[in-house]
Design a protein around this motif. Structure first.
Motif, PDB file in Angstrom:
ATOM      1  N   ARG A 138     -10.801 -52.678  38.016  1.00 56.70           N
ATOM      2  CA  ARG A 138     -10.734 -54.119  37.773  1.00 56.70           C
ATOM      3  C   ARG A 138     -11.194 -54.439  36.359  1.00 56.70           C
ATOM      4  NH1 ARG A 138     -14.051 -58.293  41.380  1.00 56.70           N
ATOM      5  NH2 ARG A 138     -15.719 -57.061  40.497  1.00 56.70           N
ATOM      6  N   THR A 139     -12.262 -53.794  35.920  1.00 54.84           N
ATOM      7  CA  THR A 139     -12.781 -54.050  34.576  1.00 54.84           C
ATOM      8  C   THR A 139     -11.733 -53.727  33.519  1.00 54.84           C
ATOM      9  OG1 THR A 139     -15.050 -53.603  35.282  1.00 54.84           O
ATOM     10  CG2 THR A 139     -14.594 -53.427  32.928  1.00 54.84           C
ATOM     11  N   VAL A 140     -11.086 -52.583  33.637  1.00 50.90           N
ATOM     12  CA  VAL A 140     -10.069 -52.184  32.655  1.00 50.90           C
ATOM     13  C   VAL A 140      -8.924 -53.200  32.647  1.00 50.90           C
ATOM     14  CG1 VAL A 140      -8.330 -50.445  32.107  1.00 50.90           C
ATOM     15  CG2 VAL A 140     -10.623 -49.742  32.715  1.00 50.90           C
ATOM     16  N   ILE A 141      -8.446 -53.602  33.815  1.00 52.76           N
ATOM     17  CA  ILE A 141      -7.321 -54.545  33.894  1.00 52.76           C
ATOM     18  C   ILE A 141      -7.710 -55.909  33.335  1.00 52.76           C
ATOM     19  CG2 ILE A 141      -5.830 -55.820  35.498  1.00 52.76           C
ATOM     20  CD1 ILE A 141      -5.749 -53.216  37.190  1.00 52.76           C
ATOM     21  N   VAL A 142      -8.893 -56.404  33.708  1.00 56.93           N
ATOM     22  CA  VAL A 142      -9.341 -57.715  33.216  1.00 56.93           C
ATOM     23  C   VAL A 142      -9.507 -57.691  31.708  1.00 56.93           C
ATOM     24  CG1 VAL A 142     -11.284 -59.343  33.213  1.00 56.93           C
ATOM     25  CG2 VAL A 142     -10.383 -58.503  35.379  1.00 56.93           C
ATOM     26  N   LEU A 143     -10.149 -56.655  31.181  1.00 59.09           N
ATOM     27  CA  LEU A 143     -10.353 -56.582  29.730  1.00 59.09           C
ATOM     28  C   LEU A 143      -9.033 -56.445  28.981  1.00 59.09           C
ATOM     29  CD1 LEU A 143     -13.528 -54.309  29.499  1.00 59.09           C
ATOM     30  CD2 LEU A 143     -13.390 -56.776  29.122  1.00 59.09           C
ATOM     31  N   ARG A 144      -8.093 -55.695  29.542  1.00 59.41           N
ATOM     32  CA  ARG A 144      -6.811 -55.476  28.864  1.00 59.41           C
ATOM     33  C   ARG A 144      -5.905 -56.705  28.922  1.00 59.41           C
ATOM     34  NH1 ARG A 144      -3.890 -55.310  25.466  1.00 59.41           N
ATOM     35  NH2 ARG A 144      -1.987 -54.112  25.292  1.00 59.41           N
ATOM     36  N   TYR A 145      -5.724 -57.257  30.102  1.00 60.80           N
ATOM     37  CA  TYR A 145      -4.712 -58.298  30.276  1.00 60.80           C
ATOM     38  C   TYR A 145      -5.244 -59.728  30.247  1.00 60.80           C
ATOM     39  CZ  TYR A 145      -1.668 -54.410  31.226  1.00 60.80           C
ATOM     40  OH  TYR A 145      -0.953 -53.248  31.093  1.00 60.80           O
ATOM     41  N   PHE A 146      -6.520 -59.919  30.542  1.00 58.02           N
ATOM     42  CA  PHE A 146      -7.065 -61.270  30.528  1.00 58.02           C
ATOM     43  C   PHE A 146      -7.891 -61.541  29.280  1.00 58.02           C
ATOM     44  CE2 PHE A 146      -6.206 -60.315  34.951  1.00 58.02           C
ATOM     45  CZ  PHE A 146      -5.528 -61.445  35.356  1.00 58.02           C
ATOM     46  N   GLU A 147      -8.529 -60.506  28.745  1.00 59.57           N
ATOM     47  CA  GLU A 147      -9.323 -60.658  27.523  1.00 59.57           C
ATOM     48  C   GLU A 147      -8.614 -60.084  26.304  1.00 59.57           C
ATOM     49  OE1 GLU A 147     -11.952 -62.568  27.314  1.00 59.57           O
ATOM     50  OE2 GLU A 147     -11.796 -62.927  29.474  1.00 59.57           O
ATOM     51  N   ASP A 148      -7.452 -59.465  26.514  1.00 53.61           N
ATOM     52  CA  ASP A 148      -6.589 -58.965  25.440  1.00 53.61           C
ATOM     53  C   ASP A 148      -7.272 -57.955  24.515  1.00 53.61           C
ATOM     54  OD1 ASP A 148      -4.012 -58.933  24.438  1.00 53.61           O
ATOM     55  OD2 ASP A 148      -4.473 -60.377  22.860  1.00 53.61           O
ATOM     56  N   LEU A 149      -8.117 -57.097  25.091  1.00 53.89           N
ATOM     57  CA  LEU A 149      -8.738 -56.040  24.310  1.00 53.89           C
ATOM     58  C   LEU A 149      -7.783 -54.854  24.224  1.00 53.89           C
ATOM     59  CD1 LEU A 149     -11.346 -57.728  24.816  1.00 53.89           C
ATOM     60  CD2 LEU A 149     -12.535 -55.564  25.056  1.00 53.89           C
ATOM     61  N   LYS A 150      -7.894 -54.114  23.137  1.00 51.69           N
ATOM     62  CA  LYS A 150      -7.091 -52.906  22.962  1.00 51.69           C
ATOM     63  C   LYS A 150      -7.748 -51.766  23.748  1.00 51.69           C
ATOM     64  CE  LYS A 150      -5.435 -54.195  18.432  1.00 51.69           C
ATOM     65  NZ  LYS A 150      -6.237 -55.072  17.607  1.00 51.69           N
ATOM     66  N   ILE A 151      -6.980 -50.713  23.990  1.00 54.66           N
ATOM     67  CA  ILE A 151      -7.460 -49.579  24.771  1.00 54.66           C
ATOM     68  C   ILE A 151      -8.742 -48.991  24.158  1.00 54.66           C
ATOM     69  CG2 ILE A 151      -6.920 -47.236  25.575  1.00 54.66           C
ATOM     70  CD1 ILE A 151      -5.354 -49.334  27.090  1.00 54.66           C
ATOM     71  N   ASP A 152      -8.763 -48.820  22.838  1.00 55.44           N
ATOM     72  CA  ASP A 152      -9.951 -48.245  22.205  1.00 55.44           C
ATOM     73  C   ASP A 152     -11.158 -49.174  22.314  1.00 55.44           C
ATOM     74  OD1 ASP A 152      -8.560 -49.931  20.420  1.00 55.44           O
ATOM     75  OD2 ASP A 152      -9.458 -48.965  18.669  1.00 55.44           O
ATOM     76  N   GLU A 153     -10.936 -50.493  22.288  1.00 53.33           N
ATOM     77  CA  GLU A 153     -12.036 -51.440  22.468  1.00 53.33           C
ATOM     78  C   GLU A 153     -12.574 -51.377  23.900  1.00 53.33           C
ATOM     79  OE1 GLU A 153     -11.021 -55.054  19.386  1.00 53.33           O
ATOM     80  OE2 GLU A 153      -9.869 -54.968  21.254  1.00 53.33           O
ATOM     81  N   ILE A 154     -11.656 -51.251  24.866  1.00 55.82           N
ATOM     82  CA  ILE A 154     -12.073 -51.138  26.269  1.00 55.82           C
ATOM     83  C   ILE A 154     -12.892 -49.855  26.455  1.00 55.82           C
ATOM     84  CG2 ILE A 154     -11.277 -50.880  28.651  1.00 55.82           C
ATOM     85  CD1 ILE A 154      -8.766 -52.505  27.793  1.00 55.82           C
ATOM     86  N   ALA A 155     -12.451 -48.774  25.830  1.00 57.45           N
ATOM     87  CA  ALA A 155     -13.188 -47.512  25.921  1.00 57.45           C
ATOM     88  C   ALA A 155     -14.601 -47.682  25.387  1.00 57.45           C
ATOM     89  CB  ALA A 155     -12.442 -46.418  25.162  1.00 57.45           C
ATOM     90  N   GLU A 156     -14.738 -48.427  24.306  1.00 53.24           N
ATOM     91  CA  GLU A 156     -16.057 -48.658  23.726  1.00 53.24           C
ATOM     92  C   GLU A 156     -16.903 -49.545  24.642  1.00 53.24           C
ATOM     93  OE1 GLU A 156     -17.912 -50.108  19.469  1.00 53.24           O
ATOM     94  OE2 GLU A 156     -15.789 -49.564  19.578  1.00 53.24           O
ATOM     95  N   VAL A 157     -16.293 -50.598  25.212  1.00 55.94           N
ATOM     96  CA  VAL A 157     -17.012 -51.487  26.123  1.00 55.94           C
ATOM     97  C   VAL A 157     -17.522 -50.723  27.336  1.00 55.94           C
ATOM     98  CG1 VAL A 157     -16.723 -53.398  27.770  1.00 55.94           C
ATOM     99  CG2 VAL A 157     -15.856 -53.631  25.440  1.00 55.94           C
ATOM    100  N   MET A 158     -16.667 -49.878  27.884  1.00 54.77           N
ATOM    101  CA  MET A 158     -17.004 -49.158  29.114  1.00 54.77           C
ATOM    102  C   MET A 158     -17.725 -47.844  28.848  1.00 54.77           C
ATOM    103  SD  MET A 158     -13.696 -49.946  31.462  1.00 54.77           S
ATOM    104  CE  MET A 158     -14.519 -49.290  32.918  1.00 54.77           C
ATOM    105  N   ASN A 159     -17.860 -47.487  27.566  1.00 58.23           N
ATOM    106  CA  ASN A 159     -18.507 -46.240  27.178  1.00 58.23           C
ATOM    107  C   ASN A 159     -17.807 -45.042  27.822  1.00 58.23           C
ATOM    108  OD1 ASN A 159     -20.373 -44.915  25.624  1.00 58.23           O
ATOM    109  ND2 ASN A 159     -21.963 -44.934  27.199  1.00 58.23           N
ATOM    110  N   GLU A 160     -16.484 -45.051  27.728  1.00 61.44           N
ATOM    111  CA  GLU A 160     -15.639 -44.012  28.312  1.00 61.44           C
ATOM    112  C   GLU A 160     -14.691 -43.473  27.252  1.00 61.44           C
ATOM    113  OE1 GLU A 160     -15.782 -42.772  31.270  1.00 61.44           O
ATOM    114  OE2 GLU A 160     -16.923 -44.226  32.425  1.00 61.44           O
ATOM    115  N   ASN A 161     -14.070 -42.329  27.564  1.00 55.47           N
ATOM    116  CA  ASN A 161     -13.035 -41.781  26.689  1.00 55.47           C
ATOM    117  C   ASN A 161     -11.782 -42.649  26.784  1.00 55.47           C
ATOM    118  OD1 ASN A 161     -14.547 -39.503  25.962  1.00 55.47           O
ATOM    119  ND2 ASN A 161     -13.922 -38.443  27.824  1.00 55.47           N
ATOM    120  N   ILE A 162     -10.993 -42.651  25.735  1.00 50.61           N
ATOM    121  CA  ILE A 162      -9.740 -43.407  25.729  1.00 50.61           C
ATOM    122  C   ILE A 162      -8.820 -42.916  26.841  1.00 50.61           C
ATOM    123  CG2 ILE A 162      -7.634 -43.838  24.403  1.00 50.61           C
ATOM    124  CD1 ILE A 162      -9.380 -44.038  21.896  1.00 50.61           C
ATOM    125  N   SER A 163      -8.773 -41.597  27.048  1.00 42.55           N
ATOM    126  CA  SER A 163      -7.901 -41.063  28.101  1.00 42.55           C
ATOM    127  C   SER A 163      -8.349 -41.532  29.481  1.00 42.55           C
ATOM    128  CB  SER A 163      -7.849 -39.539  28.040  1.00 42.55           C
ATOM    129  OG  SER A 163      -9.137 -38.993  28.184  1.00 42.55           O
TER     130      SER A 163
END
Length: 167
Positions: free
Chosen positions: A116-141
């Motif tokens: 849910r976090t990835v989907i909300v950040l990507r499609y509702f907050e319009d963050l890029k994949i690398d920004e989401i990775a940084e927010v979630m402290n995860e790898n881009i993959s």
């Protein structure tokens, strides 16, 4: 933290307070709790502003604090609160007619937090994949995998609900 970063952080918070509120609200579905989470996030950010590495990472750093604070709140509450339509309309950021997709909202709520976090950040907050990775402290993959799997789970859930309505 130097004064330059502090001013940038305060400016970013001021400019993005509605987005922060909307993201917190997407987790807790309650106006007062969302405001508390935003307030806690701002307090945590200002208290730990020394850990901010660069001005380019303010957004992802602050969103990481917000997401973690929201998830911590839900863990403490051990329940998701439902919001009535009037409250939802009152806090809607748009001025025009909004026809919320209740099925999509329900399906999103049923997804595990990482998806849910990835989907909300990507499609509702319009963050890029690398920004989401940084927010979630995860790898881009990992983020890409969660996004793909989350969308697949969401699609399956939505298809199942449509089939149930047809029956």
């Amino acid at each position: 933290m130097n004064k330059k970063f502090e001013k940038l952080l305060i400016d970013f918070i001021t400019e993005n307070k509605e987005n922060m509120y909307r993201l917190a609200f997407s987790y807790v579905k309650n106006a007062e709790n969302a405001l508390d989470i935003v307030q806690d996030t701002i307090h945590k950010a200002l208290s730990s502003s020394g850990t901010l590495k660069s001005e380019g990472s303010i957004k992802s750093w602050l969103y990481r604090i917000l997401v973690n604070t929201s998830i911590d709140f839900l863990r403490k509450q051990k329940r998701i609160q439902i919001v009535d339509d009037k409250t939802l309309e009152f806090h809607s950021p748009t001025g025009g007619d909004v026809y919320p997709d209740i099925d999509l909202e329900k399906a999103l709520e049923e997804l595990p937090h990482p998806y849910r976090t990835v989907i909300v950040l990507r499609y509702f907050e319009d963050l890029k994949i690398d920004e989401i990775a940084e927010v979630m402290n995860e790898n881009i993959s990992t983020v890409k995998t969660r996004l793909y799997q989350g969308l697949r789970k969401l699609r399956i859930k939505m298809s199942d609900e449509i089939l149930e309505e047809v029956k």
